[in-house]
Scaffold this motif. Structure first.
Motif, PDB file in Angstrom:
ATOM      1  N   SER B 422       0.818  -1.216   0.000  1.00 59.22           N
ATOM      2  CA  SER B 422       0.000   0.000   0.000  1.00 59.22           C
ATOM      3  C   SER B 422       0.856   1.273   0.000  1.00 59.22           C
ATOM      4  O   SER B 422       0.375   2.339  -0.366  1.00 59.22           O
ATOM      5  N   MET B 423       2.106   1.147   0.419  1.00 60.46           N
ATOM      6  CA  MET B 423       2.960   2.340   0.466  1.00 60.46           C
ATOM      7  C   MET B 423       4.142   2.216  -0.500  1.00 60.46           C
ATOM      8  O   MET B 423       5.210   2.769  -0.270  1.00 60.46           O
ATOM      9  N   LYS B 424       3.892   1.497  -1.569  1.00 61.98           N
ATOM     10  CA  LYS B 424       4.979   1.175  -2.509  1.00 61.98           C
ATOM     11  C   LYS B 424       5.645   2.411  -3.099  1.00 61.98           C
ATOM     12  O   LYS B 424       6.839   2.404  -3.391  1.00 61.98           O
ATOM     13  N   ARG B 425       4.904   3.484  -3.234  1.00 60.49           N
ATOM     14  CA  ARG B 425       5.465   4.701  -3.840  1.00 60.49           C
ATOM     15  C   ARG B 425       6.569   5.321  -2.987  1.00 60.49           C
ATOM     16  O   ARG B 425       7.395   6.073  -3.487  1.00 60.49           O
ATOM     17  N   LEU B 426       6.518   5.035  -1.684  1.00 62.01           N
ATOM     18  CA  LEU B 426       7.572   5.561  -0.820  1.00 62.01           C
ATOM     19  C   LEU B 426       8.848   4.736  -0.937  1.00 62.01           C
ATOM     20  O   LEU B 426       9.927   5.182  -0.572  1.00 62.01           O
ATOM     21  N   ILE B 427       8.703   3.523  -1.449  1.00 60.41           N
ATOM     22  CA  ILE B 427       9.853   2.611  -1.519  1.00 60.41           C
ATOM     23  C   ILE B 427      10.467   2.614  -2.915  1.00 60.41           C
ATOM     24  O   ILE B 427      11.678   2.680  -3.065  1.00 60.41           O
ATOM     25  N   VAL B 428       9.624   2.520  -3.926  1.00 59.10           N
ATOM     26  CA  VAL B 428      10.118   2.536  -5.309  1.00 59.10           C
ATOM     27  C   VAL B 428       9.435   3.685  -6.042  1.00 59.10           C
ATOM     28  O   VAL B 428       8.220   3.668  -6.240  1.00 59.10           O
ATOM     29  N   GLU B 429      10.221   4.669  -6.417  1.00 60.96           N
ATOM     30  CA  GLU B 429       9.635   5.863  -7.036  1.00 60.96           C
ATOM     31  C   GLU B 429       9.168   5.587  -8.469  1.00 60.96           C
ATOM     32  O   GLU B 429       8.113   6.038  -8.892  1.00 60.96           O
ATOM     33  N   ASN B 430       9.996   4.831  -9.188  1.00 58.56           N
ATOM     34  CA  ASN B 430       9.685   4.529 -10.590  1.00 58.56           C
ATOM     35  C   ASN B 430       8.426   3.656 -10.656  1.00 58.56           C
ATOM     36  O   ASN B 430       8.412   2.529 -10.168  1.00 58.56           O
TER      37      ASN B 430
END
Lengths: 323, 507
Positions: B422-430
């Motif tokens: 659910s918070m993937k955008r904080l971990i992988v930006e691309n």
């Protein structure tokens, strides 16, 4: 026991490692036989809006594009706009002017001021439009795929450039749903043969290859068979393709207090409940993604309106105007 | 008939029935979404059971499913409370009977209404079931009355007022009353359904600046009900561990105050933006009480094991090993700690970064994070209940260890994976690179959930086969019906024995 627990953690660690995906920069062109330069007339009248259907009236005829705006169409626009100096390129970003939104000073409201805004991020993973030799070009085979990674500003600018506009949420919903209370543009059932959504993954992986930004050409689901894969026609009651699935579509409304821009239609990354005609998504107007594109609407000129005066029916009597 | 009596009149039997029904429902209705659709399992379930899944009624179906599962969980907690808190036998019997009848008919009629065509007589029966559960709650609140002198605490190790009012009983009482009022919050809105109020999922309103009072009440209702279920299970496992001493004396008033503030905060959400401030303050107190319980329990686990091994001067590593010796008793409190990473932490982080990150993301992803973190809270509560149930079932030795550790590892792997998802955008930006991460965490989540489901299946099959035995565990549990705990007060000493519920299954 201890060994098994240790092995489990090692396994979890290995799974946790991430790898960069391979994004296709070229693919085989799939001919769908659908012309994206086609417009469809949506006649004035009532329709049902929302999950709990409420009757709404749109008291004017309008036209909407038969499909999403494609990479080819958007690259053409960029070239024309660039030659006129309307857009500029700054560090891999295509920028253009936006007049700003009224500000209500509401809690959490983000002010959208006038100025240069991001239209499209070049070289962003998934973007198939490139700027080479002072010209915007499309990756081989992606010409008829929907343009993605385009912001609301970029979509709005495209529409304004050609004197079109983005459809309102209500216009979009009417065009998708027709006059009944169906859940999807084509009816009440969904399958991987009728649209590009999350559950199409296995099927499309075999046809399109392993690219992550798994868009399908606009109008792909039209009853045609591609390499043995038989599609079903996903036209809405008024005859528009892909009003559910493939990529989300920006719509034009700017609501007071928030200024989120809304999207409709769902995308290839979403499960079926996002494909419903009443499903909404939203983001800031400068947001872009591999699963967001758009299509345009336009008002009908007085002459065309009179010509269409007798037509109020759906699906079989659709007015098709090739531009 | 003996088996029927065991299943529907004894505390342990009632808990077994409720856990079995929740598991059955989770197993069946879990096949209707997610990857199960792509794999064709949903079509199989729908075809075999003859379900009628109108797309426009999806939100309503989900709401009904939440309610049936939630009421079963509330029933389990009530069975536990009536067993571990001193009250009159007839009170326990009446409360348990009414809530059992209520949640089961609400479950059957509610799901029948939602998934097999909209038969409104079934909806009416569902409402009757809910009303019975509510009525049982009223009776529970009366039975828990902490001001009754016979329940005054005389043991100084337990939190109490100068007069002797049992603060733990007060905490249960406050929780029960708050839950009744919060249920009313939902019921008032529900009564307007189709009469001005339309079905909606709370997560679909997140970016709407103009929410109606009824919508706000529903959002408040679902949050506070889950919070109070969490408060209840915290108090229950506290009694399981015989929570006492200095920490108990701090934790109980803290829990009472926190429960009151957090509940009041949620109820005020209809009228004021300040509601969130109250909720944050209340949460701090509730979480502090839970932290004290965790510290107490772990210390107790270490001390008990060290004493069991007869170690007079244990090393750090021996203490460490002692803490992990019994995963079934270590697990519930570890899950409470883990909760901070996957639920409370995420919630606080979202609140702090609302404008900078979350409101910038597309609504559909903010929605996943929001629904994800409270689904995880609900599931963590479920694992705590399962661990207590394993203990009640008397599972010992290696089976107990395997079950405990696999439950902890399986659930935490799944929930950590879903949090990362659910918070993937904080971990992988691309964005395109996120797909690889998502595929892996989904696999891990499925792996973890798969472990839990297989273990639950084995546990319940074991209990099912046991019921066919002439002298199975069920016969023993028919005699020793109540949960074995040290009680904060012991009114049996003062009043006639057979009018009270005590351990050992008298009557």
């Amino acid at each position: 026991m201890k060994k098994i627990i240790f092995a489990t953690f090692i396994l979890l660690g290995l799974f946790g490692c991430n790898s960069q995906p391979v994004i296709n920069t070229e693919t085989e062109l799939i001919e769908t036989g659908i012309n994206p330069d086609t417009w469809i007339t949506i006649p004035a009248g009532t329709f049902f809006s929302g999950m709990v259907p409420h009757e709404k009236l749109i008291d004017y005829d309008y036209e909407m594009m038969l499909t999403h705006v494609t990479n080819g169409q958007y690259a053409k626009y960029l070239n024309e706009a660039f030659s006129k100096g309307i857009i500029k390129i700054y560090k891999d970003s295509i920028l253009g002017f936006y007049k700003g939104d009224p500000f209500d000073n509401y809690l959490h409201e983000e002010e959208i001021t006038a100025g240069d805004k991001l239209f499209l991020a070049l070289n962003k993973s998934g973007t198939h439009i490139r700027f080479t030799s002072e010209t915007f070009n499309v990756d081989k085979g992606f010409d008829n795929h929907p343009v993605i990674n385009v912001t609301w500003f970029g979509a709005n600018a495209y529409a304004k450039f050609y004197h079109y506009r983005l459809p309102t949420e209500l216009e979009w919903e009417k065009a998708a749903r027709g006059k009944d209370t169906r859940a999807y543009p084509w009816g009440n059932e969904i399958s991987s043969r009728i649209t590009n959504y999350k559950s199409s993954n296995t099927v499309l992986h075999n046809i399109l290859g392993g690219n992550v930004a798994r868009t399908t050409p606009v109008g792909y689901y039209n009853g045609k068979t591609y390499d043995g894969f038989e599609t079903e026609d996903n036209r809405s009651p008024y005859g528009l393709y892909d009003m559910g699935g493939n990529v989300w579509q920006w719509v034009g409304d700017d609501y007071p207090k928030v200024h989120y821009r809304y999207m409709r239609g769902g995308s290839f990354t979403n499960y079926e409940y996002n494909i419903f005609v009443w499903a909404r998504n939203s983001a800031g107007p400068d947001y872009s993604s591999i699963n967001i594109g758009f299509r345009c609407a336009r008002d009908i000129s007085k002459n065309a309106k009179e010509a269409n005066a007798d037509d109020n029916s759906v699906i079989d009597n659709t007015q098709v105007n090739n531009e | 008939m003996n088996r029927f009596n065991y299943l529907f009149t004894s505390t342990k039997g009632l808990i077994l029935v409720a856990i079995s029904l929740v598991s059955l429902i989770t197993g069946i209705f879990g096949t209707l979404s997610g990857p199960m659709v792509e794999w064709g399992v949903r079509d199989l379930t729908v075809g075999i059971l003859g379900m009628d899944l109108n797309p426009a009624e999806r939100a309503g179906r989900i709401i009904m499913l939440y309610h049936t599962i939630a009421m079963s969980i509330v029933a389990i907690e009530v069975y536990m409370i009536t067993s571990i808190i001193p009250m009159k036998k007839y009170e326990q019997r009446n409360i348990n009977a009414i809530i059992t009848f209520g949640y089961i008919i609400a479950m059957i009629a509610g799901l029948g209404f939602a998934y097999w065509g909209h038969n409104f007589s079934l909806h009416g029966i569902f409402l009757v079931g809910q009303s019975l559960v509510f009525f049982a709650g009223l009776m529970l609140a009366v039975a828990l009355n902490p001001w009754k002198k016979i329940y005054y605490v005389t043991n100084n190790e337990y939190a109490h007022t100068k007069k002797g009012v049992d603060m733990e009983r007060m905490a249960f009482f406050v929780m029960a009353v708050a839950m009744l009022i919060s249920a009313g919050f939902g019921a008032v809105t529900g009564s307007f359904w189709s009469n001005g109020h339309e079905t909606f999922l709370a997560e679909d309103l997140i970016r709407d600046p103009n929410k109606t009072a009824l919508q706000k009440a529903i959002v408040g209702h679902l949050h506070i009900m889950l919070t109070l279920i969490a408060v209840a299970i915290t108090l229950i496992v506290g009694r399981w561990m015989n929570f006492k001493g200095a920490f108990h004396k701090i934790a109980m008033p803290t829990m009472i105050f926190g429960t009151l503030v957090i509940s009041g905060g949620v109820w005020s959400v209809v009228w004021t933006h300040m509601a969130h401030t109250f909720i944050y303050i209340g949460s701090v107190f509730v979480m502090l009480a839970a932290l004290l319980l965790v510290i107490f329990s772990w210390k107790k686990l270490i001390n008990d094991r060290i004493a069991e091994r007869g170690l007079s001067n244990p090393t750090f590593f021996q203490k460490f090993a002692a803490l992990f010796h019994d995963p079934i008793k270590f697990g519930p409190f570890w899950q409470m700690v883990f909760m901070n990473f996957t639920v409370s932490g995420v919630g606080i982080f979202m609140a702090i970064k609302l404008d900078q990150i979350f409101r910038v993301w597309p609504a559909r992803e903010e929605r996943i994070t929001l629904t994800g973190h409270w689904h995880i809270l609900a599931a963590l509560i479920a694992t705590i209940i399962i661990m207590y149930f394993v203990d009640i079932s008397g599972i010992k030795g290696k089976t107990r260890k395997w079950f405990g550790w696999l439950l902890i590892i399986g659930s935490d792997t799944a929930f950590a994976s879903m949090t990362i998802f659910s918070m993937k955008r904080l971990i992988v930006e691309n964005e395109t690179a996120q797909q690889g991460l998502m595929d892996k965490v989904m696999l891990l989540a499925d792996f973890g959930l798969g472990i839990i489901l297989v273990m639950m299946l084995m546990l319940l099959l074991w209990r099912l086969f046991d019921l066919f035995k002439k002298k199975g565990i069920w016969t023993e549990e028919s005699v020793n019906q109540e949960l074995t705990v040290e009680k904060t007060s012991n009114p049996v000493l003062n009043i006639e024995r057979d009018t009270f519920n005590t351990e050992g299954g008298e009557k």
